[in-house]
Motif scaffolding. Structure first.
Motif, PDB file in Angstrom:
ATOM      1  N   LEU A   1       9.464  -1.384   5.130  1.00 38.99           N
ATOM      2  CA  LEU A   1      10.544  -1.475   4.153  1.00 38.99           C
ATOM      3  C   LEU A   1      10.791  -2.918   3.740  1.00 38.99           C
ATOM      4  CD1 LEU A   1      12.766  -0.221   2.458  1.00 38.99           C
ATOM      5  CD2 LEU A   1      14.209  -0.108   4.508  1.00 38.99           C
ATOM      6  N   ARG A   2      10.738  -3.827   4.703  1.00 36.80           N
ATOM      7  CA  ARG A   2      10.905  -5.248   4.355  1.00 36.80           C
ATOM      8  C   ARG A   2       9.821  -5.703   3.391  1.00 36.80           C
ATOM      9  NH1 ARG A   2       8.337  -9.593   5.171  1.00 36.80           N
ATOM     10  NH2 ARG A   2       7.000  -8.672   6.770  1.00 36.80           N
ATOM     11  N   LYS A   3       8.585  -5.293   3.652  1.00 42.45           N
ATOM     12  CA  LYS A   3       7.475  -5.681   2.776  1.00 42.45           C
ATOM     13  C   LYS A   3       7.658  -5.103   1.375  1.00 42.45           C
ATOM     14  CE  LYS A   3       4.149  -6.124   6.577  1.00 42.45           C
ATOM     15  NZ  LYS A   3       2.973  -5.499   7.252  1.00 42.45           N
ATOM     16  N   LEU A   4       8.206  -3.886   1.298  1.00 43.17           N
ATOM     17  CA  LEU A   4       8.455  -3.280  -0.008  1.00 43.17           C
ATOM     18  C   LEU A   4       9.487  -4.091  -0.778  1.00 43.17           C
ATOM     19  CD1 LEU A   4       8.170  -0.997  -2.096  1.00 43.17           C
ATOM     20  CD2 LEU A   4       9.925   0.266  -0.826  1.00 43.17           C
ATOM     21  N   LEU A   5      10.577  -4.475  -0.122  1.00 49.04           N
ATOM     22  CA  LEU A   5      11.598  -5.287  -0.787  1.00 49.04           C
ATOM     23  C   LEU A   5      11.029  -6.630  -1.220  1.00 49.04           C
ATOM     24  CD1 LEU A   5      13.536  -3.069   0.271  1.00 49.04           C
ATOM     25  CD2 LEU A   5      15.170  -4.895   0.797  1.00 49.04           C
TER      26      LEU A   5
ATOM     27  N   ASP B   1       0.810  -1.218   0.000  1.00 51.50           N
ATOM     28  CA  ASP B   1       0.000   0.000   0.000  1.00 51.50           C
ATOM     29  C   ASP B   1       0.846   1.272   0.000  1.00 51.50           C
ATOM     30  OD1 ASP B   1       0.954  -0.389   2.564  1.00 51.50           O
ATOM     31  OD2 ASP B   1      -0.897   0.240   3.568  1.00 51.50           O
ATOM     32  N   LEU B   2       2.161   1.154   0.146  1.00 49.97           N
ATOM     33  CA  LEU B   2       2.998   2.347   0.092  1.00 49.97           C
ATOM     34  C   LEU B   2       3.197   2.791  -1.353  1.00 49.97           C
ATOM     35  CD1 LEU B   2       5.878   1.621   2.647  1.00 49.97           C
ATOM     36  CD2 LEU B   2       3.712   2.802   3.046  1.00 49.97           C
TER      37      LEU B   2
ATOM     38  N   LYS C   1      16.190  -9.163  -3.038  1.00 46.05           N
ATOM     39  CA  LYS C   1      16.794  -9.881  -1.918  1.00 46.05           C
ATOM     40  C   LYS C   1      17.815  -9.037  -1.168  1.00 46.05           C
ATOM     41  CE  LYS C   1      16.169 -14.504  -3.855  1.00 46.05           C
ATOM     42  NZ  LYS C   1      16.845 -15.770  -4.274  1.00 46.05           N
ATOM     43  N   LYS C   2      18.446  -8.116  -1.899  1.00 43.33           N
ATOM     44  CA  LYS C   2      19.491  -7.308  -1.285  1.00 43.33           C
ATOM     45  C   LYS C   2      19.568  -5.966  -2.004  1.00 43.33           C
ATOM     46  CE  LYS C   2      24.100  -8.129   0.616  1.00 43.33           C
ATOM     47  NZ  LYS C   2      25.249  -9.072   0.616  1.00 43.33           N
ATOM     48  N   ALA C   3      19.659  -4.880  -1.245  1.00 44.71           N
ATOM     49  CA  ALA C   3      19.693  -3.546  -1.848  1.00 44.71           C
ATOM     50  C   ALA C   3      20.614  -2.638  -1.054  1.00 44.71           C
ATOM     51  CB  ALA C   3      18.294  -2.939  -1.893  1.00 44.71           C
ATOM     52  N   ALA C   4      21.071  -1.580  -1.696  1.00 43.77           N
ATOM     53  CA  ALA C   4      21.750  -0.503  -0.987  1.00 43.77           C
ATOM     54  C   ALA C   4      20.684   0.425  -0.426  1.00 43.77           C
ATOM     55  CB  ALA C   4      22.672   0.261  -1.927  1.00 43.77           C
ATOM     56  N   LEU C   5      20.865   0.863   0.814  1.00 37.70           N
ATOM     57  CA  LEU C   5      19.929   1.788   1.438  1.00 37.70           C
ATOM     58  C   LEU C   5      20.587   3.150   1.580  1.00 37.70           C
ATOM     59  CD1 LEU C   5      18.357  -0.314   4.347  1.00 37.70           C
ATOM     60  CD2 LEU C   5      17.595  -0.097   1.974  1.00 37.70           C
ATOM     61  N   VAL C   6      19.866   4.181   1.141  1.00 41.54           N
ATOM     62  CA  VAL C   6      20.322   5.560   1.274  1.00 41.54           C
ATOM     63  C   VAL C   6      19.234   6.311   2.026  1.00 41.54           C
ATOM     64  CG1 VAL C   6      21.065   7.645   0.076  1.00 41.54           C
ATOM     65  CG2 VAL C   6      21.560   5.399  -0.922  1.00 41.54           C
ATOM     66  N   GLY C   7      19.565   6.853   3.187  1.00 38.86           N
ATOM     67  CA  GLY C   7      18.542   7.507   3.992  1.00 38.86           C
ATOM     68  C   GLY C   7      18.953   8.888   4.450  1.00 38.86           C
ATOM     69  N   HIS C   8      18.030   9.832   4.337  1.00 39.37           N
ATOM     70  CA  HIS C   8      18.247  11.211   4.782  1.00 39.37           C
ATOM     71  C   HIS C   8      17.442  11.473   6.040  1.00 39.37           C
ATOM     72  CE1 HIS C   8      17.371  15.761   4.046  1.00 39.37           C
ATOM     73  NE2 HIS C   8      18.408  15.619   4.850  1.00 39.37           N
ATOM     74  N   SER C   9      18.093  11.915   7.116  1.00 44.44           N
ATOM     75  CA  SER C   9      17.419  12.294   8.348  1.00 44.44           C
ATOM     76  C   SER C   9      16.597  11.125   8.901  1.00 44.44           C
ATOM     77  CB  SER C   9      16.564  13.541   8.103  1.00 44.44           C
ATOM     78  OG  SER C   9      16.183  14.150   9.310  1.00 44.44           O
TER      79      SER C   9
ATOM     80  N   PRO D   1      -1.141   6.443   8.853  1.00 42.03           N
ATOM     81  CA  PRO D   1      -1.129   5.272   9.739  1.00 42.03           C
ATOM     82  C   PRO D   1      -2.430   5.129  10.517  1.00 42.03           C
ATOM     83  CG  PRO D   1       0.184   7.051  10.668  1.00 42.03           C
ATOM     84  CD  PRO D   1      -0.211   7.493   9.301  1.00 42.03           C
ATOM     85  N   ASN D   2      -2.932   3.902  10.542  1.00 45.26           N
ATOM     86  CA  ASN D   2      -4.104   3.578  11.352  1.00 45.26           C
ATOM     87  C   ASN D   2      -3.719   2.828  12.614  1.00 45.26           C
ATOM     88  OD1 ASN D   2      -6.113   4.629   9.521  1.00 45.26           O
ATOM     89  ND2 ASN D   2      -5.632   2.895   8.183  1.00 45.26           N
ATOM     90  N   GLU D   3      -2.472   2.399  12.690  1.00 44.05           N
ATOM     91  CA  GLU D   3      -1.928   1.689  13.851  1.00 44.05           C
ATOM     92  C   GLU D   3      -0.466   2.097  13.974  1.00 44.05           C
ATOM     93  OE1 GLU D   3      -0.972  -2.453  11.460  1.00 44.05           O
ATOM     94  OE2 GLU D   3      -2.872  -2.249  12.557  1.00 44.05           O
ATOM     95  N   PRO D   4       0.194   1.773  15.089  1.00 38.93           N
ATOM     96  CA  PRO D   4       1.592   2.184  15.253  1.00 38.93           C
ATOM     97  C   PRO D   4       2.442   1.849  14.031  1.00 38.93           C
ATOM     98  CG  PRO D   4       0.777   1.272  17.294  1.00 38.93           C
ATOM     99  CD  PRO D   4      -0.321   1.073  16.287  1.00 38.93           C
ATOM    100  N   ILE D   5       3.251   2.811  13.598  1.00 40.41           N
ATOM    101  CA  ILE D   5       4.055   2.650  12.393  1.00 40.41           C
ATOM    102  C   ILE D   5       5.264   1.772  12.677  1.00 40.41           C
ATOM    103  CG2 ILE D   5       5.347   3.838  10.593  1.00 40.41           C
ATOM    104  CD1 ILE D   5       3.812   6.382  11.280  1.00 40.41           C
ATOM    105  N   ASP D   6       5.486   0.817  11.791  1.00 48.72           N
ATOM    106  CA  ASP D   6       6.702   0.010  11.848  1.00 48.72           C
ATOM    107  C   ASP D   6       7.447   0.234  10.536  1.00 48.72           C
ATOM    108  OD1 ASP D   6       8.681  -1.947  11.936  1.00 48.72           O
ATOM    109  OD2 ASP D   6       7.436  -3.339  13.078  1.00 48.72           O
ATOM    110  N   TYR D   7       8.311   1.254  10.528  1.00 49.81           N
ATOM    111  CA  TYR D   7       9.021   1.619   9.300  1.00 49.81           C
ATOM    112  C   TYR D   7       9.888   0.475   8.778  1.00 49.81           C
ATOM    113  CZ  TYR D   7       7.836   6.560  10.243  1.00 49.81           C
ATOM    114  OH  TYR D   7       7.182   7.748  10.468  1.00 49.81           O
ATOM    115  N   VAL D   8      10.480  -0.286   9.683  1.00 50.48           N
ATOM    116  CA  VAL D   8      11.363  -1.380   9.279  1.00 50.48           C
ATOM    117  C   VAL D   8      10.577  -2.460   8.550  1.00 50.48           C
ATOM    118  CG1 VAL D   8      12.777  -3.291  10.148  1.00 50.48           C
ATOM    119  CG2 VAL D   8      13.125  -0.968  11.021  1.00 50.48           C
ATOM    120  N   GLU D   9       9.443  -2.847   9.108  1.00 53.21           N
ATOM    121  CA  GLU D   9       8.647  -3.889   8.454  1.00 53.21           C
ATOM    122  C   GLU D   9       8.005  -3.389   7.174  1.00 53.21           C
ATOM    123  OE1 GLU D   9       8.566  -7.229   9.120  1.00 53.21           O
ATOM    124  OE2 GLU D   9      10.255  -6.483  10.303  1.00 53.21           O
TER     125      GLU D   9
END
Length: 249
Positions: free
Chosen positions: A64-68, A2-3, A74-82, A54-62
């Motif tokens: 992102l896992r679901k997006l991958l 859904d993202l 299976k494996k990606a480079a992650l680039v994150g700002h702030s 969000p309708n429930e507590p946000i789990d940003y890590v999960e």
């Protein structure tokens, strides 16, 4: 999934995670450079941009896992700002085998306690609600967030107004509890840390903590503050591109 996300380019997958109060347009001036060499994925995290609130507590890590998983990566480079850097760090600690390289651009850090000055800024912004324009103006008056008027300012303000307005529809502001601060030494992934020389004292305190990562390189961009991705896209792109091309995946 859904993202909301967009994909540009071909090659090794690179996920770009945006700052808080912003959305995937944080990378608008950087994606064209990186997509010449890589498959660049720019999601809007939950509650931002075109992604659902969000309708429930946000789990940003999960999220992102679901997006991958959805993209069969299976494996990606992650680039994150702030905030995106904080998410990328938490994800790397949780799923180290899914991260080929880690690039942190003025990142946050879960578990870090911000200064009283930062809390005072947040208080002034909250007291200005529901005047979204005034809330955005208060943030943009802070030195580490200020940019010259023009294309960059217009884009930053547009993102900020949109995403602040969107928070009024959030059903919850709770997030899954993580604290990477005491675990940075566990990160074995090759890491690049980029920060502007005019960023806030809090961000430089965070930078010192990230020195716990054994395999990390630091880059400081002259005359840049926290909005480094928009104000200095060429410098940031060049450093990211060089770093991602250093290692075989």
């Amino acid at each position: 999934m859904d993202l909301h996300y967009e994909i540009k380019g071909n090659g090794k997958p690179v996920i770009l995670l945006h700052s808080g109060a912003m959305d995937s347009r944080d990378w608008e001036f950087i994606t064209p450079h990186l997509s010449k060499s890589f498959k660049v994925i720019t999601p809007d995290v939950r509650g931002a941009g075109k992604s659902p609130v969000p309708n429930e507590p946000i789990d940003y890590v999960e999220d992102l896992r679901k997006l991958l998983d959805h993209l069969k990566i299976k494996k990606a480079a992650l680039v994150g700002h702030s905030l995106g850097g904080q998410i990328a760090t938490d994800f790397t600690l949780t799923y180290p085998k899914k991260v080929s390289q880690l690039v942190l651009v003025a990142p946050g850090l879960s578990g870090f306690k911000f200064s009283s000055e930062h809390a005072e800024l947040e208080s002034r912004v909250s007291k200005a609600a529901p005047d979204v324009e005034k809330m955005a103006s208060i943030i943009l008056s802070e030195p580490s967030w200020s940019v010259s008027f023009g294309k960059v300012y217009d884009l930053l303000r547009e993102m900020m107004v949109h995403n602040i307005q969107k928070t009024f529809d959030w059903k919850t502001f709770k997030t899954s509890s993580n604290s990477a601060m005491e675990r940075l030494g566990e990160i074995k992934t090759k890491t690049l840390f980029i920060i502007g020389e005019k960023d806030s004292e809090d961000l430089f305190k965070i930078a010192k903590l990230y020195k716990e990562i054994p395999n990390i390189d630091f880059v400081r961009i002259p005359d840049a503050n926290h909005i480094i991705t928009l104000s200095h896209p060429k410098d940031v792109s060049n450093h990211i591109n060089h770093f991602l091309n250093l290692l075989e995946w």
